[in-house]
Scaffold this motif. Structure first.
Motif, PDB file in Angstrom:
ATOM      1  N   ASP A  15      33.600  46.162  27.293  1.00 19.91           N
ATOM      2  CA  ASP A  15      33.568  45.084  28.286  1.00 19.91           C
ATOM      3  C   ASP A  15      34.952  44.889  28.900  1.00 19.91           C
ATOM      4  OD1 ASP A  15      30.886  44.636  27.823  1.00 19.91           O
ATOM      5  OD2 ASP A  15      31.221  42.986  26.425  1.00 19.91           O
ATOM      6  N   ALA A  16      35.997  44.980  28.060  1.00 19.69           N
ATOM      7  CA  ALA A  16      37.361  44.829  28.578  1.00 19.69           C
ATOM      8  C   ALA A  16      37.695  45.940  29.561  1.00 19.69           C
ATOM      9  CB  ALA A  16      38.357  44.833  27.415  1.00 19.69           C
ATOM     10  N   VAL A  17      37.249  47.151  29.256  1.00 20.26           N
ATOM     11  CA  VAL A  17      37.489  48.277  30.171  1.00 20.26           C
ATOM     12  C   VAL A  17      36.833  47.996  31.517  1.00 20.26           C
ATOM     13  CG1 VAL A  17      36.994  50.713  30.607  1.00 20.26           C
ATOM     14  CG2 VAL A  17      37.790  49.987  28.346  1.00 20.26           C
ATOM     15  N   ASP A  18      35.583  47.558  31.496  1.00 22.66           N
ATOM     16  CA  ASP A  18      34.863  47.292  32.743  1.00 22.66           C
ATOM     17  C   ASP A  18      35.498  46.146  33.527  1.00 22.66           C
ATOM     18  OD1 ASP A  18      33.095  49.314  32.130  1.00 22.66           O
ATOM     19  OD2 ASP A  18      31.613  47.967  31.229  1.00 22.66           O
ATOM     20  N   GLU A  19      35.883  45.082  32.829  1.00 24.30           N
ATOM     21  CA  GLU A  19      36.522  43.950  33.503  1.00 24.30           C
ATOM     22  C   GLU A  19      37.877  44.350  34.090  1.00 24.30           C
ATOM     23  OE1 GLU A  19      36.719  40.842  30.582  1.00 24.30           O
ATOM     24  OE2 GLU A  19      34.558  40.940  30.200  1.00 24.30           O
ATOM     25  N   ALA A  20      38.598  45.179  33.355  1.00 26.30           N
ATOM     26  CA  ALA A  20      39.897  45.634  33.851  1.00 26.30           C
ATOM     27  C   ALA A  20      39.740  46.522  35.076  1.00 26.30           C
ATOM     28  CB  ALA A  20      40.636  46.393  32.749  1.00 26.30           C
ATOM     29  N   ILE A  21      38.707  47.346  35.094  1.00 22.00           N
ATOM     30  CA  ILE A  21      38.456  48.195  36.267  1.00 22.00           C
ATOM     31  C   ILE A  21      38.218  47.326  37.495  1.00 22.00           C
ATOM     32  CG2 ILE A  21      36.751  49.747  37.306  1.00 22.00           C
ATOM     33  CD1 ILE A  21      36.513  51.105  34.553  1.00 22.00           C
ATOM     34  N   VAL A  22      37.459  46.246  37.349  1.00 23.33           N
ATOM     35  CA  VAL A  22      37.206  45.341  38.471  1.00 23.33           C
ATOM     36  C   VAL A  22      38.519  44.713  38.943  1.00 23.33           C
ATOM     37  CG1 VAL A  22      36.110  43.175  39.157  1.00 23.33           C
ATOM     38  CG2 VAL A  22      34.824  44.850  37.812  1.00 23.33           C
ATOM     39  N   ALA A  23      39.308  44.192  37.993  1.00 23.77           N
ATOM     40  CA  ALA A  23      40.559  43.523  38.353  1.00 23.77           C
ATOM     41  C   ALA A  23      41.546  44.481  39.009  1.00 23.77           C
ATOM     42  CB  ALA A  23      41.182  42.887  37.112  1.00 23.77           C
ATOM     43  N   LEU A  24      41.647  45.691  38.469  1.00 24.62           N
ATOM     44  CA  LEU A  24      42.589  46.656  39.027  1.00 24.62           C
ATOM     45  C   LEU A  24      42.139  47.172  40.384  1.00 24.62           C
ATOM     46  CD1 LEU A  24      43.315  48.492  35.694  1.00 24.62           C
ATOM     47  CD2 LEU A  24      45.035  47.316  37.085  1.00 24.62           C
ATOM     48  N   THR A  25      40.838  47.259  40.582  1.00 22.65           N
ATOM     49  CA  THR A  25      40.327  47.618  41.910  1.00 22.65           C
ATOM     50  C   THR A  25      40.708  46.541  42.919  1.00 22.65           C
ATOM     51  OG1 THR A  25      38.497  48.864  40.938  1.00 22.65           O
ATOM     52  CG2 THR A  25      38.259  48.192  43.234  1.00 22.65           C
ATOM     53  N   GLU A  26      40.618  45.283  42.506  1.00 29.64           N
ATOM     54  CA  GLU A  26      41.048  44.174  43.370  1.00 29.64           C
ATOM     55  C   GLU A  26      42.540  44.247  43.636  1.00 29.64           C
ATOM     56  OE1 GLU A  26      37.727  40.830  41.964  1.00 29.64           O
ATOM     57  OE2 GLU A  26      39.744  40.805  41.115  1.00 29.64           O
ATOM     58  N   LEU A  27      43.313  44.632  42.624  1.00 29.71           N
ATOM     59  CA  LEU A  27      44.761  44.765  42.802  1.00 29.71           C
ATOM     60  C   LEU A  27      45.074  45.844  43.826  1.00 29.71           C
ATOM     61  CD1 LEU A  27      47.443  43.632  41.591  1.00 29.71           C
ATOM     62  CD2 LEU A  27      47.406  45.575  40.020  1.00 29.71           C
ATOM     63  N   HIS A  28      44.377  46.958  43.743  1.00 23.98           N
ATOM     64  CA  HIS A  28      44.578  48.048  44.696  1.00 23.98           C
ATOM     65  C   HIS A  28      44.214  47.626  46.121  1.00 23.98           C
ATOM     66  CE1 HIS A  28      45.446  51.898  42.493  1.00 23.98           C
ATOM     67  NE2 HIS A  28      45.175  51.116  41.467  1.00 23.98           N
ATOM     68  N   SER A  29      43.181  46.814  46.264  1.00 21.35           N
ATOM     69  CA  SER A  29      42.706  46.421  47.591  1.00 21.35           C
ATOM     70  C   SER A  29      43.525  45.302  48.214  1.00 21.35           C
ATOM     71  CB  SER A  29      41.241  45.991  47.517  1.00 21.35           C
ATOM     72  OG  SER A  29      41.120  44.737  46.856  1.00 21.35           O
ATOM     73  N   GLY A  30      44.385  44.676  47.426  1.00 23.46           N
ATOM     74  CA  GLY A  30      45.171  43.548  47.920  1.00 23.46           C
ATOM     75  C   GLY A  30      44.526  42.207  47.659  1.00 23.46           C
ATOM     76  N   ALA A  31      43.359  42.190  47.009  1.00 24.34           N
ATOM     77  CA  ALA A  31      42.701  40.929  46.680  1.00 24.34           C
ATOM     78  C   ALA A  31      43.424  40.207  45.548  1.00 24.34           C
ATOM     79  CB  ALA A  31      41.249  41.166  46.294  1.00 24.34           C
ATOM     80  N   ARG A  32      44.197  40.951  44.764  1.00 19.60           N
ATOM     81  CA  ARG A  32      45.062  40.364  43.734  1.00 19.60           C
ATOM     82  C   ARG A  32      46.495  40.749  44.068  1.00 19.60           C
ATOM     83  NH1 ARG A  32      41.640  39.294  38.869  1.00 19.60           N
ATOM     84  NH2 ARG A  32      43.565  38.403  38.056  1.00 19.60           N
ATOM     85  N   ASP A  33      47.451  39.962  43.543  1.00 18.77           N
ATOM     86  CA  ASP A  33      48.847  40.257  43.870  1.00 18.77           C
ATOM     87  C   ASP A  33      49.768  40.256  42.652  1.00 18.77           C
ATOM     88  OD1 ASP A  33      48.876  37.572  43.274  1.00 18.77           O
ATOM     89  OD2 ASP A  33      49.805  36.939  45.168  1.00 18.77           O
ATOM     90  N   GLU A  34      49.210  40.449  41.436  1.00 19.84           N
ATOM     91  CA  GLU A  34      50.075  40.493  40.259  1.00 19.84           C
ATOM     92  C   GLU A  34      51.061  41.638  40.380  1.00 19.84           C
ATOM     93  OE1 GLU A  34      46.643  38.123  39.421  1.00 19.84           O
ATOM     94  OE2 GLU A  34      46.682  40.256  39.882  1.00 19.84           O
TER      95      GLU A  34
END
Length: 259
Positions: free
Chosen positions: A30-49
């Motif tokens: 589950d952590a792997v799947d959740e991290a994939i979602v978050a990192l995809t958002e990071l790549h797209s600019g939806a996240r800014d960490e």
């Protein structure tokens, strides 16, 4: 953009709890799947960490895959292939995110856990930290990029010996081989890793991201290509707000204000 049970963000740091206390602190799907979602958002600019921090939610960083689940799978090849694809997607997203990666490698980092430590820029361990390839112990070959990453850290001969003999590496071994950046007391591993991640996140994010990207590109680049990339990067950064502020602050003998 929202946090999830195994992924959270604060102070510019994206924290991923890659294992859970259950099942011997094995890799958490589950952590792997959740991290994939978050990192995809990071790549797209939806996240800014600005920094990625990998931690374990239990007593170990990650003791490898859930072998009991492997055994229970109706179609083991399909199950293991799917797990490897998801893990490799995660590692690729981290590797190409252009962010510094900090890892709190407390306790065991075995199998996939050891593979994950190899993508860290700064890896913090403690006296009880131990690393082991582990794959041959269950009749399997490595995944997670171990056969690519480990030779680039310790050299081909040492990597072959470590993987083929399934060698256990103590904290001191890992430090001497460059697999761990620093050792602190066991109870301070998570706190120290978070401190480093927060310090990096508070620094010149553009410069640190560019540096992380250069370091990750270096192993497969020629010297000529790397020199060209470095020249282009430093020139570009010199015209950015952080580069201007850093140079001006140095000349003016004051601390830079990165924000």
């Amino acid at each position: 953009m929202t946090d999830s049970p195994h992924v959270s963000a604060a102070d510019g740091v994206l924290t991923i709890a890659i294992s859970s206390p259950a099942n011997g602190t094995s890799l958490n799907g589950d952590a792997v799947d959740e991290a994939i979602v978050a990192l995809t958002e990071l790549h797209s600019g939806a996240r800014d960490e600005r920094v990625i921090l990998l931690v374990g939610a239990g007593k170990n960083f990650c003791a490898g895959g859930n072998v009991a689940a492997f055994a229970a799978a109706a179609d083991r090849p399909a199950y293991l292939g799917g797990l490897a694809e998801r893990l490799h997607r995660l590692i690729t997203l981290i590797d190409t995110a252009g962010r510094p990666v900090v890892i709190a490698a407390k306790g065991w980092a075995a199998g996939a856990g050891m593979s994950l430590t190899l993508i860290g820029d700064v890896v913090v361990g403690g006296p009880s930290t131990k690393m082991r390839p582990a794959y041959s112990g269950i009749g399997l070959s490595p995944d997670g990029g171990m056969t690519w990453s480990l030779p680039r850290v310790v050299g081909p001969a040492r990597a072959r010996a470590i993987i083929l003999t399934n060698r256990i590496l103590s904290a001191q071994n890992a430090l001497e081989l460059g697999l761990v950046s620093e050792l602190v007391d066991d109870e301070q591993v998570d706190a120290r890793a978070r401190e480093i991640a927060a310090e990096l996140a508070a620094g010149p994010s553009g410069a640190l991201q560019a540096t992380a990207a250069l370091l990750r590109a270096a192993p497969t680049a020629s010297l000529a290509d790397q020199l060209a990339a470095e020249a282009a990067s430093i020139a570009r950064l010199s015209g950015q707000p952080e580069g201007i502020e850093g140079v001006d602050a140095f000349v003016q003998k004051r601390a830079p204000n990165w924000r």
